[in-house]
Design a protein around this motif. Structure first.
Motif, PDB file in Angstrom:
ATOM      1  N   VAL A 106     -32.987  56.216  24.980  1.00 55.38           N
ATOM      2  CA  VAL A 106     -32.472  56.484  23.830  1.00 55.38           C
ATOM      3  C   VAL A 106     -31.471  55.752  24.224  1.00 55.38           C
ATOM      4  N   ASN A 107     -30.670  54.680  23.686  1.00 50.56           N
ATOM      5  CA  ASN A 107     -29.801  53.905  23.489  1.00 50.56           C
ATOM      6  C   ASN A 107     -28.413  54.377  23.997  1.00 50.56           C
ATOM      7  N   PRO A 108     -28.266  54.854  24.621  1.00 46.50           N
ATOM      8  CA  PRO A 108     -26.215  55.252  24.904  1.00 46.50           C
ATOM      9  C   PRO A 108     -24.964  54.439  24.200  1.00 46.50           C
ATOM     10  N   SER A 109     -24.100  54.863  23.588  1.00 44.45           N
ATOM     11  CA  SER A 109     -23.200  54.726  23.013  1.00 44.45           C
ATOM     12  C   SER A 109     -22.669  53.342  23.346  1.00 44.45           C
ATOM     13  N   THR A 110     -22.487  53.453  24.613  1.00 46.64           N
ATOM     14  CA  THR A 110     -21.427  52.392  25.835  1.00 46.64           C
ATOM     15  C   THR A 110     -23.284  51.463  26.226  1.00 46.64           C
ATOM     16  N   ILE A 112     -25.255  48.932  27.993  1.00 48.88           N
ATOM     17  CA  ILE A 112     -25.810  48.945  29.614  1.00 48.88           C
ATOM     18  C   ILE A 112     -25.383  47.982  30.740  1.00 48.88           C
ATOM     19  N   ALA A 117     -20.991  49.007  30.731  1.00 53.26           N
ATOM     20  CA  ALA A 117     -21.257  50.562  31.963  1.00 53.26           C
ATOM     21  C   ALA A 117     -21.754  50.089  33.220  1.00 53.26           C
ATOM     22  N   VAL A 127     -24.783  57.027  32.302  1.00 54.45           N
ATOM     23  CA  VAL A 127     -24.876  55.873  31.489  1.00 54.45           C
ATOM     24  C   VAL A 127     -26.227  55.734  31.058  1.00 54.45           C
ATOM     25  N   TYR A 128     -26.580  55.671  31.937  1.00 50.96           N
ATOM     26  CA  TYR A 128     -28.054  55.860  32.676  1.00 50.96           C
ATOM     27  C   TYR A 128     -28.710  55.784  33.908  1.00 50.96           C
ATOM     28  N   LYS A 129     -29.875  56.100  34.001  1.00 45.90           N
ATOM     29  CA  LYS A 129     -30.524  56.651  35.019  1.00 45.90           C
ATOM     30  C   LYS A 129     -31.165  55.118  35.799  1.00 45.90           C
ATOM     31  N   GLU A 186     -34.961  59.358  27.116  1.00 49.39           N
ATOM     32  CA  GLU A 186     -33.903  59.201  28.621  1.00 49.39           C
ATOM     33  C   GLU A 186     -33.156  57.969  28.149  1.00 49.39           C
ATOM     34  N   THR A 187     -31.716  57.737  28.679  1.00 49.20           N
ATOM     35  CA  THR A 187     -31.317  56.003  29.322  1.00 49.20           C
ATOM     36  C   THR A 187     -32.287  56.268  30.707  1.00 49.20           C
TER      37      THR A 187
END
Length: 622
Positions: free
Chosen positions: A407-411, A413, A416, A424-426, A441-442
């Motif tokens: 899933v691409n985050p809004s911010t 990577i 972030a 924002v990510y894991k 997941e991101t």
């Protein structure tokens, strides 16, 4: 008046930065205006994405170590990013043009990319990376030439020709996107384009009248052999062929002509002749083709679908024309045959295995390519990445990599990570495929700087997948059918496996690659099959230098002169902002103009840095 004063002083700050940056390696500038036009490549009027009014877009022709500046103006009705596929973005991953590294360019706005093609040569392409836009065009070729002091491992070709091939639908990308969002397959493409054009009418039943087709004109020059008999000298051309399509592997061939493979995606190969070669989605090859045939007629150029029911898919064939200037007639008759391997699934794989690294040739540097002895380096981390057919997650049709649908985050990577934005990510992407239910997941890979990573790409789907990794050329060391095991390492090529950026993985098979993690950044690892990519079959590899002072250092400031605001410059600009009456809130916002946090300002339409650059040029009298 106060606003003008602010703009003038801001421009002066930018000029000072630019003045420190424009030195040494030359700059090459491009202006890209990205817009919709109406075209009929398959005889049906449709909306396509053009660059500067052209479909496909212009070829970018640069030389090793050039600084490339591309000002992109977005005249689409949605956000836009341009990805420079295969350009390694050495220490400039924020220029990679992907959702993990950049904020989209809003409609009616522009963004200036700047990067150096550091220590690279070869054949690549660019394309829009958001919202399935590549299915409507916006792509074009990239040529990175050797510096004059570095010899190429063959005689200088008489000409250099770029060819982009790919499957094509008569629906535009927004309609195709809706199909995927509704949980449906795209179905069989409507055809194959060669340089944005439909097929030559080689068959009156399959190809309707009135379709514009690609013609490549080549020369045979007359020469006197000394005894008053005129002969025709053979001319050799370099053909750079990229598959920019959606999901179809294509077999490329030219009637009665051999294809002497010389380079692929930045690496010179052992030179071998092929009558045809399978080019998978996202891949690029350079061939040397000698025009040594009788000019009694033109010749077919063919790109036909592979690994499908060829009877059903006959219309999914691109046909162009190779025209000798002294040709005496049109091409006619049946097309040259594709590989007859319906009952031999190893044919294409063996062809892929035959592509070897030319270890004695110089690449971008004087030393031979083979001086990097990848086979003797100890592996520090291993990831087995497995893809499967699409699955349903939370009621949505998704694709996965090792059980995770990205899933691409809004911010982005990269931002972030740079500015320590949490959540924002894991950094928990599994080293082996998940055994439980798939999830969205991101989740990204935590790569070790200067580590040596082994990645096994296991394709448990029913169609060919091609995988690309940004920021690197990886070594393709093995591939075979079945499940990869630890014992499979015994089959690896540890001497002259090709270094490239995109590798195919056959259905029910695996491909192993080795990656030297020497490029700091956040790098996309994805399938190039556009439908699978859109539905989540990707991740990123985060490579961070543990020495804090090295995290954001680039070799010199020319890497990003328009964006490289030091904190001191930002604070000074904020002080000016306050003094001309714009207020503390805006001043605090300007402080954030540091490297890629420009996205925040950019979306608020407070400052257009490309416009500032233009003002800078005026003030400098350029």
């Amino acid at each position: 008046m106060a606003g003008c004063s602010f703009l003038s002083v801001l421009a002066i700050h930018i000029c000072l930065l630019l003045g420190l940056s424009f030195a040494e390696d030359p700059f090459v500038n491009y202006e890209f205006v990205v817009s919709y036009i109406t075209a009929s490549p398959l005889g049906v009027p449709q909306q396509v994405i053009a660059i500067n009014g052209k479909f496909p877009g212009p070829t970018m022709n640069v030389t090793t170590n050039n600084n490339v500046v591309v000002n992109v103006r977005n005249k689409l009705d949605e956000g836009l990013l341009i990805h420079w596929s295969g350009i390694q973005q050495r220490r400039s991953s924020w220029q990679d043009g992907l959702p993990g590294t950049n904020c989209p360019i809003p409609p009616k706005w522009n963004w200036t990319y700047q990067f150096q093609v550091k220590d690279q040569i070869g054949s690549f392409f660019y394309f829009p990376s958001l919202n399935f836009q590549r299915a409507s065009g916006g792509f074009g070729s990239i040529i990175v030439n050797n510096r004059p002091i570095i010899p190429i491992p063959f005689d200088t070709p008489y000409g250099d020709i770029t060819i982009v091939i790919g499957d094509w639908y008569t629906q535009n990308h927004t309609a195709l996107r809706k199909t995927l969002n509704a949980g449906k397959d795209l179905g069989m493409p409507d055809g194959v384009l060669i340089n944005g054009k439909g097929p030559y009418r080689y068959n009156d039943t399959l190809v309707p009248q009135g379709i514009d087709y690609e013609t490549i004109t080549v020369h045979q020059h007359p020469a006197n052999d000394g005894i008053l008999i005129v002969i025709w000298k053979r001319k050799t051309y370099r053909l750079r062929v990229s598959n920019v399509g959606i999901s179809t592997s294509l077999n490329f061939r030219i009637q009665n002509h051999n294809l002497l493979l010389a380079e692929t995606e930045g690496s010179y190969t052992v030179q071998q002749n092929y009558t045809s070669l399978d080019i998978h989605v996202g891949q690029t090859y350079s061939f040397l083709v000698t025009m040594d045939q009788n000019a009694s007629s033109d010749y077919y150029i063919v790109a036909s679908a592979r690994f499908v029911n060829e009877t059903t898919w006959r219309r999914v064939t691109g046909v162009g024309i190779l025209h000798y200037t002294n040709s005496k007639g049109k091409a006619s008759g049946p097309l040259p045959d594709p590989p007859q391997d319906q009952f031999d699934k190893t044919y294409s794989m063996n062809q892929a295995r035959s592509i070897r690294w030319n270890v004695t040739a110089s690449g971008a540097r004087p030393n031979p390519q083979g001086s990097f002895r990848y086979g003797s380096i100890n592996v520090t981390e291993v990831y087995v990445l497995r893809n499967k057919p699409p699955v349903t997650i939370d009621g949505k049709r998704r694709t996965t990599l090792s059980g995770i649908s990205f899933v691409n985050p809004s911010t982005p990577i990269r931002l972030a990570d740079q500015y320590k934005v949490k959540g924002v990510y894991k950094l928990d992407f599994p080293t082996r495929p998940l055994t439980g239910p798939p999830r969205m997941e991101t989740s990204i890979i935590n790569g070790t700087y200067r580590g040596f990573m082994e990645v096994i790409l296991q394709n448990n789907d029913t169609k060919v997948q091609t995988y690309h990794m940004s920021g690197y050329a990886f070594f393709v060391v093995g591939m075979d059918y079945g499940e990869w095991t630890e014992n499979s390492r015994g089959t690896y090529n540890k001497w002259d496996g090709i270094a490239r950026t995109t590798a195919q993985v056959y259905p029910g098979a695996w491909t192993a690659i080795l990656i030297s993690l020497d490029n700091v950044g956040v790098w996309n690892l994805r399938t190039e099959n556009l439908d699978s990519w859109y539905l989540g079959q990707e991740t990123y590899v985060r490579v961070i230098n543990p020495e804090p002072q090295q995290q954001n250092r680039v070799p010199n400031t020319r890497q990003r002169p328009l964006l490289w605001f030091t904190k001191q410059t930002a604070k000074a600009t904020a002080h000016i902002f306050c003094n001309v009456g714009h207020g503390q809130q805006q001043a605090e916002l300007v402080v954030r103009i540091h490297t890629n946090v420009i996205c925040s300002v950019f979306h608020l339409r407070l400052i257009n840095l490309s416009a500032m650059a233009g003002l800078c040029c005026v003030l400098r009298g350029r």
